[in-house]
Design a protein around this motif. Sequence first.
Motif, short mmCIF file in Angstrom:
data_model
loop_
_atom_site.label_atom_id
_atom_site.label_comp_id
_atom_site.label_asym_id
_atom_site.label_seq_id
_atom_site.Cartn_x
_atom_site.Cartn_y
_atom_site.Cartn_z
N ASP A 1 27.82 -42.53 -3.72
CA ASP A 1 26.50 -42.07 -3.32
C ASP A 1 25.66 -43.29 -2.95
O ASP A 1 25.22 -44.03 -3.83
CB ASP A 1 25.86 -41.29 -4.47
CG ASP A 1 24.68 -40.46 -4.01
OD1 ASP A 1 24.27 -40.61 -2.85
OD2 ASP A 1 24.16 -39.66 -4.82
N GLU A 2 25.46 -43.50 -1.69
CA GLU A 2 24.71 -44.66 -1.18
C GLU A 2 25.13 -45.97 -1.82
O GLU A 2 24.33 -46.67 -2.43
CB GLU A 2 23.21 -44.44 -1.39
CG GLU A 2 22.73 -43.22 -0.65
CD GLU A 2 21.23 -43.25 -0.44
OE1 GLU A 2 20.70 -44.32 -0.15
OE2 GLU A 2 20.62 -42.18 -0.55
N PRO A 3 26.39 -46.34 -1.64
CA PRO A 3 26.87 -47.56 -2.30
C PRO A 3 26.33 -48.82 -1.64
O PRO A 3 26.27 -49.86 -2.25
CB PRO A 3 28.38 -47.48 -2.14
CG PRO A 3 28.58 -46.68 -0.89
CD PRO A 3 27.46 -45.70 -0.84
N LYS B 1 22.35 -33.87 -1.26
CA LYS B 1 23.60 -34.63 -1.34
C LYS B 1 23.92 -35.02 -2.78
O LYS B 1 25.01 -34.74 -3.28
CB LYS B 1 23.48 -35.91 -0.49
CG LYS B 1 23.08 -35.65 0.94
CD LYS B 1 22.96 -36.93 1.73
CE LYS B 1 21.80 -37.81 1.28
NZ LYS B 1 20.46 -37.29 1.57
N SER B 2 22.96 -35.63 -3.42
CA SER B 2 23.22 -36.06 -4.80
C SER B 2 23.46 -34.86 -5.70
O SER B 2 24.29 -34.91 -6.61
CB SER B 2 22.03 -36.87 -5.33
OG SER B 2 21.83 -38.01 -4.54
N THR B 3 22.75 -33.79 -5.44
CA THR B 3 22.95 -32.58 -6.24
C THR B 3 24.38 -32.07 -6.09
O THR B 3 25.04 -31.73 -7.07
CB THR B 3 21.95 -31.50 -5.82
OG1 THR B 3 20.64 -32.05 -5.89
CG2 THR B 3 22.05 -30.30 -6.72
N ARG C 1 14.53 -48.59 2.15
CA ARG C 1 15.82 -48.51 1.48
C ARG C 1 16.02 -47.12 0.89
O ARG C 1 15.17 -46.60 0.20
CB ARG C 1 15.91 -49.55 0.36
CG ARG C 1 17.14 -49.38 -0.50
CD ARG C 1 17.21 -50.38 -1.58
NE ARG C 1 17.47 -51.71 -1.04
CZ ARG C 1 17.47 -52.81 -1.80
NH1 ARG C 1 17.22 -52.72 -3.07
NH2 ARG C 1 17.71 -53.99 -1.28
N GLY C 2 17.18 -46.58 1.19
CA GLY C 2 17.54 -45.30 0.59
C GLY C 2 16.76 -44.12 1.11
O GLY C 2 16.77 -43.05 0.49
N ILE C 3 16.06 -44.28 2.22
CA ILE C 3 15.40 -43.09 2.74
C ILE C 3 15.98 -42.72 4.09
O ILE C 3 16.52 -43.55 4.80
CB ILE C 3 13.86 -43.24 2.77
CG1 ILE C 3 13.41 -44.24 3.81
CG2 ILE C 3 13.34 -43.63 1.40
CD1 ILE C 3 11.90 -44.33 3.87
N1 LIG Z 1 16.35 -32.73 -11.85
C1 LIG Z 1 15.69 -32.14 -10.85
N2 LIG Z 1 14.64 -31.33 -11.12
C2 LIG Z 1 13.98 -30.71 -10.12
N3 LIG Z 1 14.28 -30.87 -8.83
C3 LIG Z 1 15.30 -31.66 -8.49
C4 LIG Z 1 16.06 -32.34 -9.49
N4 LIG Z 1 17.02 -33.08 -8.89
C5 LIG Z 1 16.88 -32.85 -7.57
N5 LIG Z 1 15.85 -32.00 -7.35
C6 LIG Z 1 15.43 -31.52 -6.03
O1 LIG Z 1 16.58 -31.05 -5.37
C7 LIG Z 1 16.54 -31.40 -4.01
C8 LIG Z 1 17.80 -32.13 -3.62
O2 LIG Z 1 17.79 -33.42 -4.22
P1 LIG Z 1 18.97 -34.49 -4.06
O3 LIG Z 1 18.71 -35.56 -5.02
O4 LIG Z 1 20.29 -33.78 -4.12
O5 LIG Z 1 18.73 -35.04 -2.58
P2 LIG Z 1 19.54 -36.14 -1.78
O6 LIG Z 1 20.11 -35.43 -0.62
O7 LIG Z 1 20.48 -36.85 -2.66
O8 LIG Z 1 18.36 -37.08 -1.30
P3 LIG Z 1 18.30 -38.70 -1.19
O9 LIG Z 1 18.84 -39.03 0.11
O10 LIG Z 1 16.85 -38.99 -1.29
O11 LIG Z 1 19.08 -39.24 -2.34
C9 LIG Z 1 15.26 -32.18 -3.79
O12 LIG Z 1 14.28 -31.30 -3.31
C10 LIG Z 1 14.86 -32.63 -5.16
O13 LIG Z 1 13.46 -32.70 -5.28
#
Ligand SMILES: Nc1ncnc2c1ncn2[C@@H]1O[C@H](COP(=O)(O)OP(=O)(O)OP(=O)(O)O)[C@@H](O)[C@H]1O
Lengths: 333, 320, 519, 344
Positions: free
Chosen positions: C169-171, C46-48, C435-437
Amino acid sequence: KSEDDAADGKKSTAAADAGQKVAEPKPGSKTCTVDAYGGKKIDLKDATVGFSQSEKEANPFRIAETQSIKDEAAKRGVKLLTANAQSQFSKQISDVQDLLAKGADLLVIAPLNSDGWDPVLQAAAAKKVPIVTIDRKINATACKDYVSFIASDFVEQGRRAADQMIEATGGKGEVAILLGSAGNNVTTERTKGFKERVAEKAPGLKVVFEQTGDFTREKGQQVTEQLIQSKPGIAGIYAENDEMGLGAVAALKGAGKKAGDVKIVTVDGTRNAVQGVVDGWISGVIESNPRFGPLAFQTLDDFTQGKDVAQDIIIQDGAYDDGNAEQDLGKAY
Amino acid sequence: MAEAALKTVPLDKARALQWLQRYGVYAGVALLLVVNIVITPHFLSAENFRTQAVQVAPVIIVALGMALVIGTEGVDLSVGAVMALAASVTALYLGYGLLPALLVVALFAAGVGLANGALVALVGVQPIVATLALMVGGRGLALVLLPQLKDLRNPQLASLGSGDVLGIPYLILIAAVLALLVAFTVRRTTFGRQLLAIGDSRPAAQLAGLPVRRVLIVVYVVSALLAAVAGVLATARLQASDPTSLGNLMELSAITAVVVGGTPLTGGRVNIAGTVAGAVLIQLLTATLIKHDLPPSWTQIAQAVVIVAAVYAARGRGKR
Amino acid sequence: MAPPAEVLAVRGLSKAFPGVRALDDVDLTLHAGEVHALIGENGAGKSTLIKLLTGVYRPDAGDIVFQGRPVSFATPLEAQKAGISTIYQEVNLIPLLSVARNLFLGREPRNRFGLLDFARMHREAEETLRGYGVRVDVRRPLRSLGVGAQQMVALARAVASEARIVIMDEPTSSLEPREVETLFSVIRRLRDEGIAVVYVSHRLDELYAVCDTVTVLRDGRRVHHGRLADLDRLSLVSTMLGRELGEVRSEGLTKFTGDHHATDTRPVLEATDLTVPHQLHGVSVSIRPGEVVGLGGLLGSGRTETAKAISGALPLSSGRVVVAGAPLRGGSTPAAIRAGVSLLPEDRKSEGIVPGLSVRENISLAVLPRLSRFGLVSEARVDSIVNTFIERLRIKASSPQQKVGELSGGNQQKVLLARWLAMNPKVLLLDEPTRGIDVGAKAEVQKLVDELAADGLGVLLISSDLEELIEGSDRVVVLKDGAVVGELTGDEVTEDKLMRTIAGDTPARDAVEEAATDG
Amino acid sequence: MTVTKTQTPVSVAKGRQAEGAEPAGPARSERLSALVQQHGALAVLVIVSLVATFSFDSFATGDNVSNMATSSAFLAIVALGMTFVIITGGIDLSVGSLFALGGVLAAWGSRHGTLVALLLPLVVCGAVGVVNGLLVARSRLAPFIVTLAAMLGARGLMLAITDEGANTYLIGKGSFLAELGQGTTFGLGNPVWIMLALFVAGAVVLRRTRFGQHVYAVGGNEDAAALMGAPVARTKILVYTLSGVLAGLAGALNAAWLASGVTILGNGMELEAISAVVIGGTLLTGGLGYVSGSLVGVLLLKVIQNVINQIGSLDSSYQQVVSGAFLAVVVVAQTWLGRRRQLM
Ligand SMILES: Nc1ncnc2c1ncn2[C@@H]1O[C@H](COP(=O)(O)OP(=O)(O)OP(=O)(O)O)[C@@H](O)[C@H]1O
Ligand SMILES: Nc1ncnc2c1ncn2[C@@H]1O[C@H](COP(=O)(O)OP(=O)(O)OP(=O)(O)O)[C@@H](O)[C@H]1O
Ligand SMILES: [Mg+2]
Ligand SMILES: [Mg+2]
């Protein structure tokens, strides 16, 4: 408890007869008087003298220089103010200004650098404070910006070092120069004199290596180590001060060389270096006498009494070689 | 596969970058060696290598301590002053014999290290300022103790400086042993891991119950002790104690060696092999320039270029 | 009604990090006035995805069409200028700058000399923030505000610019209920103004309260999209986790059983009269072995400080902590840990994990001295412990050597739990452990807490999630302004009662506003 | 990775919001300690000056004060640039070398007219600053090491153009440049006025312009600043450029004052400037700092040096011990005050 406390004892006994001698003034050399300078006569006894030292009193030259000033002031009963610039030129400028602000009537300055004295000279001129510089010259007008300059002739020291080198090497082969620190006019002048004389008198002698040893023993040693590796056939090393020369000796010893394998000529005349001559490691030492006290105060005394004093007082420096090193060891500082 | 074909090009570039990042210093050292062997007369000799190694040994020893300090996200500017202090104290106490003198040196160094560590760990002063204060005061103290250069004629000290075992000078041996010891400490001991954790995230290390203050203090003490070892060795080599100029700018050489060797200034990682290589790289560079009799201005500019190039190659890759 | 205009169309977006395919061929469409939920497990991507949309990262493949034009933002600034505002999950604002400067950074009002017009800036900042229920002296540094208020500033900032899309993002992960309400009303206002909102949260209730549409990510792929109303909670969870509906249903949404039995009547932890200047005023808590004691209260009520004070991370000005009969030396974390008290800190990123070290080193960090002899680490023993916990807590990492900083939030949390469990503690202080998981990880953590309590561990549970607090705790101690204001036991532990105790006599709203206007 | 460990998530950065018992308390003490942190150095300066005034007759004289002011001016200008750099969380070790280089360039340039003499140092030192900034901001190299290299490089360059330091270029007496450096206006040296003007301008830029806001933002939290749309890279490049330009300018003015391009200047000046900035209350970690504090810091260093000279009889080695001890005392005091503030 120190390793060789005993050795220190000898120093003071001989110091007395090691005072500076003035080289015979060349005919027609300029003089200065209070009237010409624009000050007023005072009695040195009631005056306050400010002394600005350029570097920490941590090498024999500076120690002997400061000590000699202090001793002479004490002897004459003159009030002395001192400041030390710790090798920082900006600090020396403010040091001298502080001395003036504190009421110094006369100034003795051992300048860290020859240029850049305008602010100080202006401030001194405004207060009509006479200045005598020692060991290094200030680039300004004598008898206007300052009274006189007492020092060795560094170019001449370089020339004399060259003479010694030529004699030691027979005027042939490759020699190296261990330069003093960059930007220092002592370095510049000692190099100039040496090269001039070599070019003039011994075209067979080639300067093939010039690296700075920053006037320190450690750098002198390190540079020499590199030198003897890349130029094993080097015939002589001219070190622009004793410390670097002694560093070179340490390097040669470390490389398993014998005394005399590489001819070393240095400038200063410290005890250790003269001892090096006695031991045969150093071929010659050109003296640069630091005992400015008597001469400086005599000059000030004459000047404030209204007598003529020379503008450039050049000291007659001695030299040490295997002929006189042993008996003159006591004169070294 | 088309996809695979497409990817090989950037992947190779990425890999090359990664390789450079990891092995850049070593490549640099190798390159300088080869260049010198080709262009510098008399370079390829045991004597020459010995000279280079002996000259770089004190830098390496100081850099080892510096690497630890940098690993905790600190820096120690006082190492040069500690070297000077070690020189002074050695000269003062050598009359009682080498070993007693060394013990007193260790005491003084530990004192400076403690002061640094206390300022950083207990008071919370920024390392750069805390150690700056001790850099100024430490050298002053060295000069108060021994105001001028003093020749030392102690056979034990002399043999420490120039003696050898099986043809390997003590200096090199000591530097090598210390490097192995420090590398081992970083990798294999609790202390090493704790140090890295503290450097990476101090609040986390604190809450994980690590003895943060103790580790920091120990790190600064170790750095000071290593600097003192370097100071004693340099003094032994010179056969003279020179508190005015010994160790001048050593802090910068050491930091350069550490950083060029791939240890980031942001802490949390320490590369000991790289640090040694970094020191050697700078040593070889200086030697090359001296041997070819290039003017000092060149030396400084060349050092600047090499430092930037090395750090550039080793930099963490930026934005993706 | 004509369908609203398409604001954003993302096609085939992919992004790989070394060793991970964080995002794989993902599509996303946004319309004006649509509130779109983006959900998935921790590490689903999601964050990505958000960072790709806003120019923080560059995509490996795929294109983004924004308002009909293909775009490729090089920096967040470009994205922001084009009309995509973001409230990021972690990085927020600048703590040392004043509230007003944070709000206006980059678009400060200027007077006719081109200099900043502070009077206007402060006036406007105060006005704007009032709309978000925040009344503070905007000249004070941002860090003097509570987390909730800070988050509101971030929100106000994001919305204030001429945005077409607002991404959150998770406000709500650090907001309290009242603030969440404010947030929702802001979101509704945005919707009415035709602004599209992307909303990321692990709290399912919130999604159903404000979102219209949903995209579910799993392992970097889009596994579902459509109207949210078409999917009930259980189906949503099952798509997210990729497990059978029946399986999810049978396991329930929380893993707490809620009935632990204290094995011993003597407390394993007795904290009495804890006082920390300005923060705690005589807080007492006791925990028996096998008991889960909840700590309730509003944000800023002193829960974190209580936990920190017990664990020695905060120096006490008075009060004492007794563990298993032995008094603790105050103000020393190592001493507390030796006595068997472990704290899972609230702020995982900056106080918990050591991001640059590996999973293995993070797990073994605290226990290391026990695995060492004469300061030398026994690698074999470290390996065996690390492997045990990676397996037991099902930590997802490419290898024990992976850097913890690269793991997803849930897995980081598990690594921290492993760090403490390896110590075999007597008392575990959990500050916001979930939190946040994501729901899956949350359930696992909760189950673990249950098991630990069953094994005789005393647990202090701090949670802003009332449901979690109620279902998880045997007893809830309620704090307000750094002092205990009530305690609920057994049947008393109900949502209604808890809410009332937490609020105390004054309604929550007044309390916060009063605090906000001081200074 | 953009997300580095420098980030400060909101939850650690939170402060007191609800404090029932004494609502105004924390806010007031916070302001007080902010005040002390900002003006603590000033308090020390005032105390030291008062003590010196009563102990030494020649301290509070017009001459002495004006001397101190002039000799502080150059370091102060350097410290001004350093303040900007440190507020962004960086550091600039190259300023000492640039100071020397600037002086030499000004003196060399004075043979080709005043304009060249003034512009050349600014352009060259500014260019070194740009390179520093580019390497720090774009290549993300550590400021410490980048500027360390620049320090070596700039000194090398200075040596190269002075024939390894053997040549000292002079500035003609009575030239505009010499007048600029040596003349006085209302009893104070021109460099002092220039320095004061620069500080006023610096304060305005830092507090009242967007660029100033960005400087604080970048130092406060670089990642957040980037995500909030602050031009992080440009800001960094600008502060290093500014620092280079100011160091060059200070060097040029100093050369004008000395009427020559002295080659042995500036050694250790970077550390002096850093100390002054830190003593002035700017956090080395960035995000917080005051231009006025740096000026006070510089004055404090100069006054201490002056006091040591006033004592007069101190051995050169003791002088160093005293300055080291003094530095330690001041930073410890600063840190205690700063720590109180961080608790808020
Ligand atoms: N800078 C980085 N370097 C290496 N791997 C990364 C990096 N950022 C994210 N990842 C990997 O990419 C994947 C997606 O991460 P992301 O942060 O987008 O997840 P998310 O859905 O936002 O999770 P959460 O709910 O915990 O915030 C994860 O496996 C994470 O380990
Ligand atoms: N030195 C201080 N002076 C004044 N207030 C402070 C100080 N340190 C912390 N605070 C405030 O005390 C309050 C109590 O915070 P705490 O984190 O304990 O609340 P909490 O109930 O744990 O909330 P959360 O759910 O955010 O953890 C916070 O608002 C915090 O900002
Ligand atoms: Mg996320
Ligand atoms: Mg909390």
